[in-house]
Design a protein around this motif. Structure first.
Motif, PDB file in Angstrom:
ATOM      1  N   ALA A  61      46.308  45.456  31.007  1.00 42.67           N
ATOM      2  CA  ALA A  61      45.029  46.345  30.767  1.00 42.67           C
ATOM      3  C   ALA A  61      43.815  45.535  31.029  1.00 42.67           C
ATOM      4  CB  ALA A  61      45.212  46.884  29.311  1.00 42.67           C
ATOM      5  N   GLU A  62      43.638  44.538  30.660  1.00 44.37           N
ATOM      6  CA  GLU A  62      42.473  43.723  30.757  1.00 44.37           C
ATOM      7  C   GLU A  62      42.108  43.248  32.158  1.00 44.37           C
ATOM      8  OE1 GLU A  62      44.245  43.420  27.026  1.00 44.37           O
ATOM      9  OE2 GLU A  62      45.168  42.966  28.768  1.00 44.37           O
ATOM     10  N   SER A  63      43.032  43.631  33.270  1.00 42.97           N
ATOM     11  CA  SER A  63      42.988  43.004  34.656  1.00 42.97           C
ATOM     12  C   SER A  63      44.299  42.771  35.204  1.00 42.97           C
ATOM     13  CB  SER A  63      41.634  41.967  35.072  1.00 42.97           C
ATOM     14  OG  SER A  63      41.321  42.297  36.331  1.00 42.97           O
ATOM     15  N   HIS A  64      44.225  41.406  35.667  1.00 45.36           N
ATOM     16  CA  HIS A  64      45.585  41.018  36.570  1.00 45.36           C
ATOM     17  C   HIS A  64      45.764  39.555  36.569  1.00 45.36           C
ATOM     18  CE1 HIS A  64      42.582  40.887  39.710  1.00 45.36           C
ATOM     19  NE2 HIS A  64      43.438  39.726  40.141  1.00 45.36           N
ATOM     20  N   LEU A  65      46.962  39.285  36.617  1.00 43.96           N
ATOM     21  CA  LEU A  65      47.469  38.125  37.231  1.00 43.96           C
ATOM     22  C   LEU A  65      48.206  38.075  38.526  1.00 43.96           C
ATOM     23  CD1 LEU A  65      47.724  37.876  33.847  1.00 43.96           C
ATOM     24  CD2 LEU A  65      48.850  35.992  33.973  1.00 43.96           C
ATOM     25  N   THR A  66      47.890  37.236  39.333  1.00 44.86           N
ATOM     26  CA  THR A  66      48.647  37.112  40.793  1.00 44.86           C
ATOM     27  C   THR A  66      49.230  35.857  41.035  1.00 44.86           C
ATOM     28  OG1 THR A  66      46.759  36.690  42.130  1.00 44.86           O
ATOM     29  CG2 THR A  66      47.325  38.970  41.395  1.00 44.86           C
ATOM     30  N   ILE A  67      50.155  35.607  41.936  1.00 39.35           N
ATOM     31  CA  ILE A  67      50.762  34.208  42.348  1.00 39.35           C
ATOM     32  C   ILE A  67      51.193  34.230  43.748  1.00 39.35           C
ATOM     33  CG2 ILE A  67      53.096  34.883  41.406  1.00 39.35           C
ATOM     34  CD1 ILE A  67      53.343  31.895  40.443  1.00 39.35           C
ATOM     35  N   HIS A  68      51.164  33.382  44.452  1.00 39.88           N
ATOM     36  CA  HIS A  68      51.913  33.181  45.814  1.00 39.88           C
ATOM     37  C   HIS A  68      52.616  31.699  45.857  1.00 39.88           C
ATOM     38  CE1 HIS A  68      53.284  34.221  49.752  1.00 39.88           C
ATOM     39  NE2 HIS A  68      52.786  32.912  49.785  1.00 39.88           N
ATOM     40  N   THR A  69      53.526  31.652  46.028  1.00 39.25           N
ATOM     41  CA  THR A  69      54.295  30.370  45.963  1.00 39.25           C
ATOM     42  C   THR A  69      54.769  29.811  47.340  1.00 39.25           C
ATOM     43  OG1 THR A  69      56.753  30.832  45.785  1.00 39.25           O
ATOM     44  CG2 THR A  69      55.257  30.729  43.956  1.00 39.25           C
ATOM     45  N   TRP A  70      54.450  28.622  47.625  1.00 34.81           N
ATOM     46  CA  TRP A  70      55.050  27.871  49.034  1.00 34.81           C
ATOM     47  C   TRP A  70      56.142  26.884  48.338  1.00 34.81           C
ATOM     48  CZ3 TRP A  70      50.318  29.727  48.255  1.00 34.81           C
ATOM     49  CH2 TRP A  70      49.621  30.305  49.296  1.00 34.81           C
ATOM     50  N   PRO A  71      57.391  27.332  48.152  1.00 34.82           N
ATOM     51  CA  PRO A  71      58.567  26.214  47.727  1.00 34.82           C
ATOM     52  C   PRO A  71      58.474  24.920  48.636  1.00 34.82           C
ATOM     53  CG  PRO A  71      59.239  28.502  47.684  1.00 34.82           C
ATOM     54  CD  PRO A  71      58.086  28.484  48.391  1.00 34.82           C
ATOM     55  N   GLU A  72      58.370  25.479  49.962  1.00 33.57           N
ATOM     56  CA  GLU A  72      58.506  24.278  51.008  1.00 33.57           C
ATOM     57  C   GLU A  72      57.726  23.053  50.991  1.00 33.57           C
ATOM     58  OE1 GLU A  72      56.335  27.374  53.358  1.00 33.57           O
ATOM     59  OE2 GLU A  72      57.507  27.389  51.460  1.00 33.57           O
ATOM     60  N   TYR A  73      56.487  23.548  50.128  1.00 38.54           N
ATOM     61  CA  TYR A  73      55.361  22.419  49.829  1.00 38.54           C
ATOM     62  C   TYR A  73      55.207  22.228  48.272  1.00 38.54           C
ATOM     63  CZ  TYR A  73      53.933  23.775  54.466  1.00 38.54           C
ATOM     64  OH  TYR A  73      53.968  24.198  55.951  1.00 38.54           O
ATOM     65  N   GLY A  74      56.104  22.872  47.498  1.00 34.63           N
ATOM     66  CA  GLY A  74      56.039  22.557  46.142  1.00 34.63           C
ATOM     67  C   GLY A  74      54.732  22.884  45.393  1.00 34.63           C
ATOM     68  N   PHE A  75      54.293  24.209  46.161  1.00 36.81           N
ATOM     69  CA  PHE A  75      52.644  24.660  45.747  1.00 36.81           C
ATOM     70  C   PHE A  75      52.494  25.815  45.407  1.00 36.81           C
ATOM     71  CE2 PHE A  75      48.704  26.481  47.313  1.00 36.81           C
ATOM     72  CZ  PHE A  75      47.983  26.052  46.245  1.00 36.81           C
ATOM     73  N   ALA A  76      51.895  26.388  44.242  1.00 36.44           N
ATOM     74  CA  ALA A  76      51.782  27.696  44.166  1.00 36.44           C
ATOM     75  C   ALA A  76      50.196  27.927  43.495  1.00 36.44           C
ATOM     76  CB  ALA A  76      52.652  27.914  42.641  1.00 36.44           C
ATOM     77  N   SER A  77      49.742  29.148  44.064  1.00 34.97           N
ATOM     78  CA  SER A  77      48.466  29.569  44.054  1.00 34.97           C
ATOM     79  C   SER A  77      48.506  30.780  42.806  1.00 34.97           C
ATOM     80  CB  SER A  77      47.611  29.892  45.286  1.00 34.97           C
ATOM     81  OG  SER A  77      46.302  30.184  45.076  1.00 34.97           O
ATOM     82  N   VAL A  78      47.513  30.659  41.747  1.00 36.95           N
ATOM     83  CA  VAL A  78      47.468  31.644  40.928  1.00 36.95           C
ATOM     84  C   VAL A  78      46.015  32.209  40.457  1.00 36.95           C
ATOM     85  CG1 VAL A  78      47.987  32.144  38.402  1.00 36.95           C
ATOM     86  CG2 VAL A  78      49.663  30.961  39.695  1.00 36.95           C
ATOM     87  N   ASP A  79      45.839  33.456  40.242  1.00 36.51           N
ATOM     88  CA  ASP A  79      44.530  33.922  39.841  1.00 36.51           C
ATOM     89  C   ASP A  79      44.913  34.573  38.504  1.00 36.51           C
ATOM     90  OD1 ASP A  79      43.583  33.459  42.335  1.00 36.51           O
ATOM     91  OD2 ASP A  79      43.109  35.261  42.924  1.00 36.51           O
ATOM     92  N   VAL A  80      44.002  34.344  37.630  1.00 33.48           N
ATOM     93  CA  VAL A  80      44.109  35.118  36.389  1.00 33.48           C
ATOM     94  C   VAL A  80      42.867  35.531  36.090  1.00 33.48           C
ATOM     95  CG1 VAL A  80      44.390  34.869  33.728  1.00 33.48           C
ATOM     96  CG2 VAL A  80      45.990  33.601  35.273  1.00 33.48           C
ATOM     97  N   TYR A  81      42.696  36.966  36.146  1.00 37.08           N
ATOM     98  CA  TYR A  81      41.296  37.795  35.961  1.00 37.08           C
ATOM     99  C   TYR A  81      41.358  38.590  34.798  1.00 37.08           C
ATOM    100  CZ  TYR A  81      37.327  40.549  37.872  1.00 37.08           C
ATOM    101  OH  TYR A  81      36.156  41.332  37.868  1.00 37.08           O
ATOM    102  N   THR A  82      40.537  38.324  33.809  1.00 39.70           N
ATOM    103  CA  THR A  82      40.344  39.044  32.498  1.00 39.70           C
ATOM    104  C   THR A  82      39.057  39.678  32.203  1.00 39.70           C
ATOM    105  OG1 THR A  82      39.986  37.116  31.408  1.00 39.70           O
ATOM    106  CG2 THR A  82      42.210  37.368  31.720  1.00 39.70           C
ATOM    107  N   CYS A  83      39.166  40.797  31.426  1.00 39.48           N
ATOM    108  CA  CYS A  83      37.679  41.241  31.005  1.00 39.48           C
ATOM    109  C   CYS A  83      37.697  41.450  29.396  1.00 39.48           C
ATOM    110  CB  CYS A  83      37.633  42.784  31.792  1.00 39.48           C
ATOM    111  SG  CYS A  83      37.797  42.740  33.475  1.00 39.48           S
ATOM    112  N   GLY A  84      36.771  41.176  29.071  1.00 37.74           N
ATOM    113  CA  GLY A  84      36.390  40.953  27.596  1.00 37.74           C
ATOM    114  C   GLY A  84      36.918  39.906  26.854  1.00 37.74           C
ATOM    115  N   ASP A  85      37.072  39.800  25.549  1.00 36.40           N
ATOM    116  CA  ASP A  85      37.291  38.419  24.943  1.00 36.40           C
ATOM    117  C   ASP A  85      38.601  38.661  24.024  1.00 36.40           C
ATOM    118  OD1 ASP A  85      34.659  37.416  25.215  1.00 36.40           O
ATOM    119  OD2 ASP A  85      33.863  38.291  23.325  1.00 36.40           O
TER     120      ASP A  85
END
Length: 141
Positions: A61-85
């Motif tokens: 309700a406050e926006s979103h969380l997203t992820i993309h993983t690269w298991p072959e590199y042991g890497f994950a990228s995440v965005d956490v976007y929130t609105c309000g307190d």
């Protein structure tokens, strides 16, 4: 600096491939991060790529969380976007660092929707907005 939202960008290094390759586990952890941060989950969608990798989004309700993983590199990228307190995006980042078993985590925060700039173009008055800085939220776990 007054902003409507907070966008935390997180990079997770050295994650076990079996953790970040598991579609169901990634969705579980992302939904868990949203709940742990105080967010209200609306829905989620995740996709497993062939031969490997997972992308997904948890809409809150406050926006979103997203992820993309690269298991072959042991890497994950995440965005956490929130609105309000009501939601602490840094709690989501900490939760995921533990669940993804990252050896190293790097993160940064970008303020989104700078109120002073929006006021220059808004057709109606914007009420007073205050988003708590990371320092005020750190004591909240």
């Amino acid at each position: 600096m007054k902003a409507l939202g907070r966008h935390v960008l997180i990079e997770f290094y050295g994650c076990p491939s079996e953790v970040i390759e598991d579609h169901a586990l990634i969705e579980k952890h992302m939904r868990g991060a949203a709940a742990y941060s105080g967010a209200t989950i609306v829905e989620s969608v995740f996709h497993h790529f062939n031969p490997y990798g997972v992308s997904g989004a948890v809409i809150i309700a406050e926006s979103h969380l997203t992820i993309h993983t690269w298991p072959e590199y042991g890497f994950a990228s995440v965005d956490v976007y929130t609105c309000g307190d009501s939601v602490n995006p840094w709690k989501a980042a900490d939760y995921l660092s533990e669940k993804l078993q990252a050896k190293k985590t790097e993160s940064s925060e970008v303020p989104r929707g700078m109120v002073d700039k929006i006021r220059q173009f808004a057709e109606q008055e914007i009420e007073e907005v205050r988003v708590k800085p990371k320092e005020e939220l750190e004591g909240v776990k």
